[in-house]
Design a protein around this motif. Structure first.
Motif, PDB file in Angstrom:
ATOM      1  N   GLY A  41     -77.249 -23.164  60.895  1.00 10.00           N
ATOM      2  CA  GLY A  41     -75.925 -23.385  61.251  1.00 10.00           C
ATOM      3  C   GLY A  41     -75.551 -24.630  60.380  1.00 10.00           C
ATOM      4  O   GLY A  41     -75.958 -25.335  59.427  1.00 10.00           O
ATOM      5  N   LYS A  42     -73.906 -24.769  60.347  1.00 10.33           N
ATOM      6  CA  LYS A  42     -73.324 -25.945  59.516  1.00 10.33           C
ATOM      7  C   LYS A  42     -71.873 -26.354  60.232  1.00 10.33           C
ATOM      8  O   LYS A  42     -71.242 -25.140  60.809  1.00 10.33           O
ATOM      9  N   PHE A  43     -71.456 -27.347  60.183  1.00 12.77           N
ATOM     10  CA  PHE A  43     -70.153 -27.547  60.512  1.00 12.77           C
ATOM     11  C   PHE A  43     -69.613 -29.029  59.714  1.00 12.77           C
ATOM     12  O   PHE A  43     -70.690 -29.565  59.059  1.00 12.77           O
ATOM     13  N   THR A  44     -68.520 -29.395  59.811  1.00 10.72           N
ATOM     14  CA  THR A  44     -67.807 -30.246  58.944  1.00 10.72           C
ATOM     15  C   THR A  44     -67.585 -31.576  60.068  1.00 10.72           C
ATOM     16  O   THR A  44     -66.926 -31.156  61.177  1.00 10.72           O
ATOM     17  N   PHE A  45     -68.169 -32.436  59.811  1.00 16.36           N
ATOM     18  CA  PHE A  45     -67.950 -33.819  60.690  1.00 16.36           C
ATOM     19  C   PHE A  45     -66.983 -34.790  60.069  1.00 16.36           C
ATOM     20  O   PHE A  45     -67.107 -35.017  58.829  1.00 16.36           O
ATOM     21  N   SER A  46     -66.144 -35.009  61.165  1.00 16.79           N
ATOM     22  CA  SER A  46     -64.976 -35.967  60.836  1.00 16.79           C
ATOM     23  C   SER A  46     -64.901 -37.042  61.717  1.00 16.79           C
ATOM     24  O   SER A  46     -63.811 -37.656  61.574  1.00 16.79           O
ATOM     25  N   GLY A  47     -65.676 -36.959  62.685  1.00 16.80           N
ATOM     26  CA  GLY A  47     -65.421 -37.962  63.717  1.00 16.80           C
ATOM     27  C   GLY A  47     -66.051 -39.438  63.577  1.00 16.80           C
ATOM     28  O   GLY A  47     -66.368 -39.961  64.378  1.00 16.80           O
ATOM     29  N   TRP A  48     -65.580 -40.062  62.443  1.00 17.75           N
ATOM     30  CA  TRP A  48     -65.704 -41.688  61.960  1.00 17.75           C
ATOM     31  C   TRP A  48     -64.822 -42.051  61.036  1.00 17.75           C
ATOM     32  O   TRP A  48     -63.581 -41.153  60.618  1.00 17.75           O
ATOM     33  N   ASP A  49     -64.733 -43.086  60.733  1.00 20.59           N
ATOM     34  CA  ASP A  49     -63.537 -43.743  59.799  1.00 20.59           C
ATOM     35  C   ASP A  49     -63.975 -43.254  58.268  1.00 20.59           C
ATOM     36  O   ASP A  49     -63.086 -43.415  57.513  1.00 20.59           O
ATOM     37  N   GLY A  50     -64.955 -42.769  57.976  1.00 25.85           N
ATOM     38  CA  GLY A  50     -65.220 -42.522  56.492  1.00 25.85           C
ATOM     39  C   GLY A  50     -64.834 -41.109  56.006  1.00 25.85           C
ATOM     40  O   GLY A  50     -64.082 -40.173  57.169  1.00 25.85           O
ATOM     41  N   PRO A  51     -65.208 -40.386  54.948  1.00 26.91           N
ATOM     42  CA  PRO A  51     -64.998 -39.194  54.545  1.00 26.91           C
ATOM     43  C   PRO A  51     -65.747 -38.162  55.475  1.00 26.91           C
ATOM     44  O   PRO A  51     -66.491 -38.281  55.879  1.00 26.91           O
ATOM     45  N   GLU A  52     -65.213 -36.905  55.284  1.00 22.87           N
ATOM     46  CA  GLU A  52     -65.887 -35.787  55.900  1.00 22.87           C
ATOM     47  C   GLU A  52     -67.293 -35.407  55.546  1.00 22.87           C
ATOM     48  O   GLU A  52     -67.684 -35.841  54.257  1.00 22.87           O
ATOM     49  N   ILE A  53     -67.983 -35.123  56.465  1.00 23.09           N
ATOM     50  CA  ILE A  53     -69.409 -34.699  55.937  1.00 23.09           C
ATOM     51  C   ILE A  53     -70.071 -33.388  56.308  1.00 23.09           C
ATOM     52  O   ILE A  53     -69.713 -32.948  57.572  1.00 23.09           O
ATOM     53  N   THR A  54     -70.596 -32.572  55.244  1.00 18.23           N
ATOM     54  CA  THR A  54     -71.174 -31.496  55.985  1.00 18.23           C
ATOM     55  C   THR A  54     -72.414 -31.570  56.637  1.00 18.23           C
ATOM     56  O   THR A  54     -73.337 -32.321  56.041  1.00 18.23           O
ATOM     57  N   VAL A  55     -72.694 -31.062  57.695  1.00 18.35           N
ATOM     58  CA  VAL A  55     -73.853 -31.062  58.432  1.00 18.35           C
ATOM     59  C   VAL A  55     -74.602 -29.842  58.683  1.00 18.35           C
ATOM     60  O   VAL A  55     -73.995 -28.927  59.148  1.00 18.35           O
ATOM     61  N   TRP A  56     -75.806 -29.872  58.050  1.00 16.29           N
ATOM     62  CA  TRP A  56     -76.556 -28.464  58.100  1.00 16.29           C
ATOM     63  C   TRP A  56     -77.422 -28.644  59.456  1.00 16.29           C
ATOM     64  O   TRP A  56     -78.207 -29.743  59.418  1.00 16.29           O
ATOM     65  N   THR A  57     -77.662 -27.413  59.978  1.00 13.32           N
ATOM     66  CA  THR A  57     -78.738 -27.680  61.215  1.00 13.32           C
ATOM     67  C   THR A  57     -79.526 -26.539  61.383  1.00 13.32           C
ATOM     68  O   THR A  57     -79.301 -25.389  60.635  1.00 13.32           O
ATOM     69  N   TYR A  58     -80.490 -26.561  62.048  1.00 15.92           N
ATOM     70  CA  TYR A  58     -81.275 -25.487  62.330  1.00 15.92           C
ATOM     71  C   TYR A  58     -81.914 -25.878  63.858  1.00 15.92           C
ATOM     72  O   TYR A  58     -82.387 -26.923  64.212  1.00 15.92           O
ATOM     73  N   VAL A  59     -81.717 -24.953  64.757  1.00 16.18           N
ATOM     74  CA  VAL A  59     -82.119 -24.978  66.172  1.00 16.18           C
ATOM     75  C   VAL A  59     -82.896 -23.442  66.419  1.00 16.18           C
ATOM     76  O   VAL A  59     -82.702 -22.328  66.371  1.00 16.18           O
TER      77      VAL A  59
ATOM     78  N   ARG B 196     -80.601 -27.510  51.528  1.00 18.53           N
ATOM     79  CA  ARG B 196     -82.213 -27.320  50.936  1.00 18.53           C
ATOM     80  C   ARG B 196     -83.199 -27.991  51.919  1.00 18.53           C
ATOM     81  O   ARG B 196     -84.044 -27.613  52.105  1.00 18.53           O
ATOM     82  N   TYR B 197     -82.804 -29.275  51.967  1.00 15.30           N
ATOM     83  CA  TYR B 197     -83.612 -29.945  53.014  1.00 15.30           C
ATOM     84  C   TYR B 197     -83.671 -29.693  54.527  1.00 15.30           C
ATOM     85  O   TYR B 197     -84.992 -29.429  54.866  1.00 15.30           O
ATOM     86  N   ARG B 198     -82.643 -29.120  54.826  1.00 14.44           N
ATOM     87  CA  ARG B 198     -82.727 -28.172  56.037  1.00 14.44           C
ATOM     88  C   ARG B 198     -83.627 -27.280  55.992  1.00 14.44           C
ATOM     89  O   ARG B 198     -84.442 -27.060  56.899  1.00 14.44           O
ATOM     90  N   ASP B 199     -83.462 -26.419  55.058  1.00 10.79           N
ATOM     91  CA  ASP B 199     -84.251 -25.215  55.024  1.00 10.79           C
ATOM     92  C   ASP B 199     -85.757 -25.691  54.753  1.00 10.79           C
ATOM     93  O   ASP B 199     -86.523 -24.531  55.288  1.00 10.79           O
ATOM     94  N   GLU B 200     -86.044 -26.600  54.107  1.00 10.57           N
ATOM     95  CA  GLU B 200     -87.501 -26.826  53.979  1.00 10.57           C
ATOM     96  C   GLU B 200     -88.250 -27.440  55.078  1.00 10.57           C
ATOM     97  O   GLU B 200     -89.229 -27.526  55.141  1.00 10.57           O
ATOM     98  N   TRP B 201     -87.283 -27.635  56.227  1.00  9.50           N
ATOM     99  CA  TRP B 201     -87.927 -28.140  57.405  1.00  9.50           C
ATOM    100  C   TRP B 201     -87.894 -27.078  58.744  1.00  9.50           C
ATOM    101  O   TRP B 201     -88.365 -27.392  59.902  1.00  9.50           O
ATOM    102  N   ILE B 202     -87.346 -25.774  58.204  1.00 10.25           N
ATOM    103  CA  ILE B 202     -87.409 -24.809  59.210  1.00 10.25           C
ATOM    104  C   ILE B 202     -88.689 -24.546  59.783  1.00 10.25           C
ATOM    105  O   ILE B 202     -88.857 -24.464  60.973  1.00 10.25           O
ATOM    106  N   ASP B 203     -89.841 -24.231  58.979  1.00  9.50           N
ATOM    107  CA  ASP B 203     -91.009 -23.773  59.638  1.00  9.50           C
ATOM    108  C   ASP B 203     -91.582 -24.979  60.351  1.00  9.50           C
ATOM    109  O   ASP B 203     -92.162 -24.649  61.222  1.00  9.50           O
ATOM    110  N   ASN B 204     -91.456 -26.254  60.028  1.00  9.88           N
ATOM    111  CA  ASN B 204     -91.795 -27.369  60.908  1.00  9.88           C
ATOM    112  C   ASN B 204     -91.091 -27.374  62.066  1.00  9.88           C
ATOM    113  O   ASN B 204     -91.771 -27.828  63.083  1.00  9.88           O
ATOM    114  N   ALA B 205     -89.849 -26.697  62.398  1.00  8.43           N
ATOM    115  CA  ALA B 205     -89.045 -27.128  63.372  1.00  8.43           C
ATOM    116  C   ALA B 205     -89.515 -26.041  64.186  1.00  8.43           C
ATOM    117  O   ALA B 205     -89.755 -26.295  65.347  1.00  8.43           O
TER     118      ALA B 205
END
Length: 304
Positions: free
Chosen positions: A45-63, A87-96
């Protein structure tokens, strides 16, 4: 019939106006709060995070499927210089899947966080003037709010997370530790950084803490934390294409492995000189060079 339709249409328009007025009265904070309640996608999954004072950040997730998402461990994975959180998210999927934990990989884009100064050096100083920037705008200041939003989207009860970074992400992790020593990160895993900010206020930033907002008490807390300096024992190429060869970096050692050992030993000596508690460990991952996937496999058992 026309009168009835007119009445219903008017009623619907009135209801829409009341709803819009309520949204406006609640303001943007309420809209953000509503958005943060959107359930985190199972699997990728992914979402756009804007809940802070800085610029938007794309957040990649795996559950992973089948886990208790409300209580599963959370690992925040910090990407390297290529700003490829997916890519970092994907390389952690098997570990997750193996470890039963949730992966969260914030992506600090070059557009919003340019160059090393904007990402792994924390965006703490204005690049043109050198003046300190407000702490609320540091890249380090995004991590805790992202954790809060993840827990909200999970409907979770998690109170802490593991912070892992590889290469430039490892630089982010250890500097985050020094600059934000009082967070909910329970374990810090700094894997294969190319160069370091040493735990020494007598050395000027970025090779030491001199000139930063770091305090002696904050440094004492940081040195007592659960920190793992994770090093691939084959990350020994002195001519690697992305290795920092500046004078300050070369003083730390000829390659990443040597620099990691020097960083750990200097921190241990600094704590010993002051009689402070020292909670760090150094671990070697056999047969791995400069590879996030290789280091991730070596870190899977270390997620808490």
């Amino acid at each position: 019939m026309r009168a009835e339709n007119g009445f219903l249409g008017g009623l619907l328009r009135f209801a829409a106006l009341i709803f819009a007025a309520a949204i406006l009265a609640a303001g943007p904070a309420a809209a953000q709060a509503d958005d943060s309640q959107i359930e985190l996608s199972e699997k990728r999954g992914k979402f756009t995070f804007s809940g802070w004072d800085g610029p938007e950040i794309t957040v990649w997730t795996y559950v992973p499927e089948g886990i208790d998402r409300t209580a599963a461990p959370i690992v925040m994975v910090m990407h390297g210089v290529n700003r490829d959180g997916w890519r970092y998210r994907d390389e952690w999927i098997d570990n997750a899947k193996q470890g039963g934990f949730i992966v969260v990989a914030p992506e600090f884009s070059n557009g919003n966080f340019p160059r090393a100064a904007g990402y792994n050096l924390g965006a703490m100083f204005d690049e043109e003037t050198g003046a300190p920037r407000p702490e609320a705008l540091w890249s380090y200041s995004a991590i805790e709010p992202i954790f809060d939003e993840i827990v909200a989207r999970l409907g979770g009860s998690q109170t802490h997370y593991t912070l892992y970074g590889h290469s430039a992400g490892s630089q982010f992790v250890h500097r985050f530790l020094f600059m934000k020593p009082e967070t909910r990160a329970r374990r810090y895993i700094a894997a294969n950084a190319g160069w370091y900010t040493f735990a020494d206020p007598a050395i000027a930033f970025p090779f030491g803490l001199g000139g930063t907002a770091a305090t002696e008490e904050g440094l004492r807390l940081a040195l007592a934390k659960d920190v793992l300096v994770l090093l691939g024992d084959q990350d020994t190429d002195p001519n690697h294409r992305s290795l920092n060869r500046s004078e300050g970096a070369m003083q730390q050692g000829p390659h990443r492995f040597a620099r990691g050992v020097a960083f750990y030993e200097a921190a241990r000596a600094y704590a010993a000189q002051r009689g402070w508690e020292f909670g760090w460990q150094i671990r070697r991952v056999p047969g791995v060079a400069h590879s996030n996937s290789g280091m991730a496999a070596g870190a899977v058992a270390l997620i808490e």
